[in-house]
Design an enzyme around this catalytic site. Structure first.
Site, PDB file in Angstrom:
ATOM      1  N   ARG A 199      51.791  87.092   6.856  1.00 33.57           N
ATOM      2  CA  ARG A 199      53.233  87.335   6.759  1.00 33.57           C
ATOM      3  C   ARG A 199      53.551  88.822   6.891  1.00 33.57           C
ATOM      4  O   ARG A 199      54.720  89.203   6.858  1.00 33.57           O
ATOM      5  CB  ARG A 199      53.756  86.866   5.405  1.00 33.57           C
ATOM      6  CG  ARG A 199      53.329  85.479   5.034  1.00 33.57           C
ATOM      7  CD  ARG A 199      54.492  84.514   5.074  1.00 33.57           C
ATOM      8  NE  ARG A 199      54.047  83.211   4.606  1.00 33.57           N
ATOM      9  CZ  ARG A 199      54.779  82.403   3.877  1.00 33.57           C
ATOM     10  NH1 ARG A 199      55.999  82.743   3.544  1.00 33.57           N
ATOM     11  NH2 ARG A 199      54.303  81.245   3.503  1.00 33.57           N
ATOM     12  N   LYS A 245      37.944  93.941   4.129  1.00 31.93           N
ATOM     13  CA  LYS A 245      38.345  94.976   3.163  1.00 31.93           C
ATOM     14  C   LYS A 245      37.203  95.886   2.715  1.00 31.93           C
ATOM     15  O   LYS A 245      37.400  97.083   2.531  1.00 31.93           O
ATOM     16  CB  LYS A 245      39.016  94.341   1.940  1.00 31.93           C
ATOM     17  CG  LYS A 245      40.403  93.764   2.257  1.00 31.93           C
ATOM     18  CD  LYS A 245      41.095  93.295   0.992  1.00 31.93           C
ATOM     19  CE  LYS A 245      42.456  92.684   1.304  1.00 31.93           C
ATOM     20  NZ  LYS A 245      43.195  92.340   0.077  1.00 31.93           N
ATOM     21  N   ASP A 299      46.467  96.949  -3.379  1.00 32.97           N
ATOM     22  CA  ASP A 299      46.472  95.649  -4.076  1.00 32.97           C
ATOM     23  C   ASP A 299      46.612  95.863  -5.585  1.00 32.97           C
ATOM     24  O   ASP A 299      47.320  95.109  -6.267  1.00 32.97           O
ATOM     25  CB  ASP A 299      45.176  94.872  -3.801  1.00 32.97           C
ATOM     26  CG  ASP A 299      45.115  94.328  -2.379  1.00 32.97           C
ATOM     27  OD1 ASP A 299      46.177  94.013  -1.804  1.00 32.97           O
ATOM     28  OD2 ASP A 299      43.996  94.215  -1.834  1.00 32.97           O
ATOM     29  N   GLY A 354      38.462  84.378 -12.036  1.00 32.98           N
ATOM     30  CA  GLY A 354      37.836  84.712 -10.759  1.00 32.98           C
ATOM     31  C   GLY A 354      37.135  86.057 -10.849  1.00 32.98           C
ATOM     32  O   GLY A 354      37.448  86.881 -11.726  1.00 32.98           O
ATOM     33  N   GLY A 409      35.917  87.629  -7.606  1.00 34.28           N
ATOM     34  CA  GLY A 409      35.720  88.065  -6.224  1.00 34.28           C
ATOM     35  C   GLY A 409      36.449  89.370  -5.962  1.00 34.28           C
ATOM     36  O   GLY A 409      36.764  90.134  -6.879  1.00 34.28           O
ATOM     37  N   TYR A 423      48.867  82.419  -2.381  1.00 32.17           N
ATOM     38  CA  TYR A 423      50.203  82.084  -1.915  1.00 32.17           C
ATOM     39  C   TYR A 423      50.111  81.075  -0.793  1.00 32.17           C
ATOM     40  O   TYR A 423      49.104  80.943  -0.138  1.00 32.17           O
ATOM     41  CB  TYR A 423      51.029  83.308  -1.521  1.00 32.17           C
ATOM     42  CG  TYR A 423      50.620  84.054  -0.272  1.00 32.17           C
ATOM     43  CD1 TYR A 423      49.738  85.106  -0.338  1.00 32.17           C
ATOM     44  CD2 TYR A 423      51.160  83.725   0.959  1.00 32.17           C
ATOM     45  CE1 TYR A 423      49.388  85.816   0.791  1.00 32.17           C
ATOM     46  CE2 TYR A 423      50.824  84.426   2.096  1.00 32.17           C
ATOM     47  CZ  TYR A 423      49.932  85.472   2.002  1.00 32.17           C
ATOM     48  OH  TYR A 423      49.596  86.167   3.124  1.00 32.17           O
ATOM     49  N   GLY A 448      51.887  84.817  -5.503  1.00 29.47           N
ATOM     50  CA  GLY A 448      51.120  85.690  -4.637  1.00 29.47           C
ATOM     51  C   GLY A 448      51.951  86.365  -3.558  1.00 29.47           C
ATOM     52  O   GLY A 448      51.606  87.454  -3.091  1.00 29.47           O
TER      53      GLY A 448
HETATM   54  P1  ATR Z   1      38.254  86.951  -2.902  1.00 33.42           P
HETATM   55  O1  ATR Z   1      37.625  88.157  -2.330  1.00 33.42           O
HETATM   56  O2  ATR Z   1      39.477  86.480  -2.186  1.00 33.42           O
HETATM   57  O3  ATR Z   1      38.502  87.040  -4.387  1.00 33.42           O
HETATM   58  P2  ATR Z   1      35.750  85.453  -3.110  1.00 33.42           P
HETATM   59  O4  ATR Z   1      34.942  86.681  -3.278  1.00 33.42           O
HETATM   60  O5  ATR Z   1      35.260  84.384  -2.199  1.00 33.42           O
HETATM   61  O6  ATR Z   1      37.217  85.752  -2.594  1.00 33.42           O
HETATM   62  O7  ATR Z   1      36.030  84.840  -4.545  1.00 33.42           O
HETATM   63  C1  ATR Z   1      36.642  83.635  -4.717  1.00 33.42           C
HETATM   64  C2  ATR Z   1      36.777  83.386  -6.219  1.00 33.42           C
HETATM   65  O8  ATR Z   1      37.320  82.079  -6.414  1.00 33.42           O
HETATM   66  C3  ATR Z   1      35.468  83.432  -6.968  1.00 33.42           C
HETATM   67  O9  ATR Z   1      35.669  83.931  -8.265  1.00 33.42           O
HETATM   68  C4  ATR Z   1      35.068  81.959  -6.997  1.00 33.42           C
HETATM   69  O10 ATR Z   1      34.212  81.597  -8.038  1.00 33.42           O
HETATM   70  P3  ATR Z   1      32.591  81.707  -7.853  1.00 33.42           P
HETATM   71  O11 ATR Z   1      32.253  83.154  -8.034  1.00 33.42           O
HETATM   72  O12 ATR Z   1      32.045  80.831  -8.896  1.00 33.42           O
HETATM   73  O13 ATR Z   1      32.302  81.206  -6.454  1.00 33.42           O
HETATM   74  C5  ATR Z   1      36.418  81.341  -7.224  1.00 33.42           C
HETATM   75  N1  ATR Z   1      36.468  79.941  -6.841  1.00 33.42           N
HETATM   76  C6  ATR Z   1      36.491  79.415  -5.593  1.00 33.42           C
HETATM   77  N2  ATR Z   1      36.556  78.070  -5.636  1.00 33.42           N
HETATM   78  C7  ATR Z   1      36.573  77.728  -6.951  1.00 33.42           C
HETATM   79  C8  ATR Z   1      36.645  76.493  -7.664  1.00 33.42           C
HETATM   80  N3  ATR Z   1      36.719  75.321  -7.013  1.00 33.42           N
HETATM   81  N4  ATR Z   1      36.659  76.532  -9.009  1.00 33.42           N
HETATM   82  C9  ATR Z   1      36.594  77.712  -9.683  1.00 33.42           C
HETATM   83  N5  ATR Z   1      36.536  78.917  -9.059  1.00 33.42           N
HETATM   84  C10 ATR Z   1      36.521  78.925  -7.730  1.00 33.42           C
END
Ligand code: ATR
Length: 263
Positions: A15, A67, A103, A124, A126, A211, A232
């Site tokens: 977007r 990133k 961010d 999370g 990540g 989002y 988001g």
């Molecule tokens: P980003 O950089 O966008 O944060 P990422 O590094 O892939 O993306 O992280 C995705 C996050 O979503 C992680 O914290 C992941 O948990 P894991 O570290 O256990 O993989 C979390 N996540 C993704 N799918 C999930 C699910 N079904 N239930 C719980 N957490 C989930």
């Protein structure tokens, strides 16, 4: 004619072009400046960024999956970008590449008040979580991090602060931020995250960084319980506003950007 763009792979869903071009128009610099989308595969990222920096680009936003690589290739970087380990904003001057991360500031700008002393739960661990934890810890929030894979939460907290938590009590937090990708592909947040739909309380602030169509159930339940919600798309608007200010030196027309992002 300074050009701007979002760089991603893929990038068609972004977007940012609509939002940033609306901003340039509202600032009445839409005749000179333009904002596009550049799709580039990871192997070609550095060459593409160097070409943009040497050409007529003033800067770029960077999105998934670039990133971390964007920070690595930059000639200089802000403290936020270095600490978070990722850049979402690049600025080009005299062929040099400067990396920033808006961010973190975008999240803080979206909050109605400072999170100083707020008890915050981040879901999370990540890349999105890194920006959120860095921002909240820096503002003096009491941050706890839950992640499906607990060792990732432990590693993130060891590096950036905050405390890993395995069984968070949902009612105890002033602020809950979902940075996980749960909801992105239609997953049920109340099956995948340590939250229950009825467990939000009035006065809580609940942020979902996801989002799109999947952002509904989490914030819907939070709002129904009397919590304040931030989605988001609002975070996207606020990070984009900060990026635009870095490139143009002008105050961002946030209302115009919000209208375009939601349009
Ligand atoms: P980003 O950089 O966008 O944060 P990422 O590094 O892939 O993306 O992280 C995705 C996050 O979503 C992680 O914290 C992941 O948990 P894991 O570290 O256990 O993989 C979390 N996540 C993704 N799918 C999930 C699910 N079904 N239930 C719980 N957490 C989930």
């Amino acid at each position: 004619m300074p050009r701007l763009a979002v760089i991603g792979f893929p990038v068609g869903h972004s977007r940012s072009p609509a939002m940033q071009n609306a901003a340039l128009a509202a600032l009445e610099i839409g005749e000179e400046w333009s904002y596009g989308a550049v799709e580039v595969a990871p192997a070609e990222l550095e060459a593409k960024v160097r070409e943009m920096a040497a050409g007529d680009y003033a800067g770029a936003n960077v999105t998934v999956p670039h990133k971390e690589a964007a920070l690595a290739l930059a000639d200089e970087a802000s403290e936020a970008a270095r600490s978070i380990g990722a850049a979402n904003t690049l600025s080009f001057a005299a062929g040099r590449v400067r990396a920033d991360n808006t961010d973190a500031g975008g999240l803080l700008a979206a909050l109605p008040t400072t999170p100083l002393d707020a008890r915050a739960l981040v879901l999370g661990a990540g890349g999105a979580a890194r920006a959120v934890v860095w921002a909240l810890v820096g503002e003096g929030a009491r941050v706890e991090v839950w992640n499906r894979t607990a060792t990732r939460a432990e590693g993130l907290c060891a590096e950036l602060g905050g405390k890993p938590v395995s069984d968070p009590g949902q009612t105890e937090y002033d602020l809950i931020v979902n940075t996980s990708s749960v909801g992105l592909r239609g997953e049920d947040p109340f099956a995948e995250l340590p939250l229950s739909a009825a467990g939000f309380v009035p006065g809580q602030l609940v942020v979902d960084m996801v989002y799109g169509d999947g952002a509904g159930p989490l914030l819907g339940a939070a709002a129904a319980a009397g919590a304040t919600t931030i989605d988001g798309l609002e975070i996207l608007v606020q990070q984009g506003a900060l990026s635009l200010e870095l490139w143009t030196g002008r105050a961002a027309p946030v209302a115009a950007m919000r209208a375009a992002a939601r349009g």
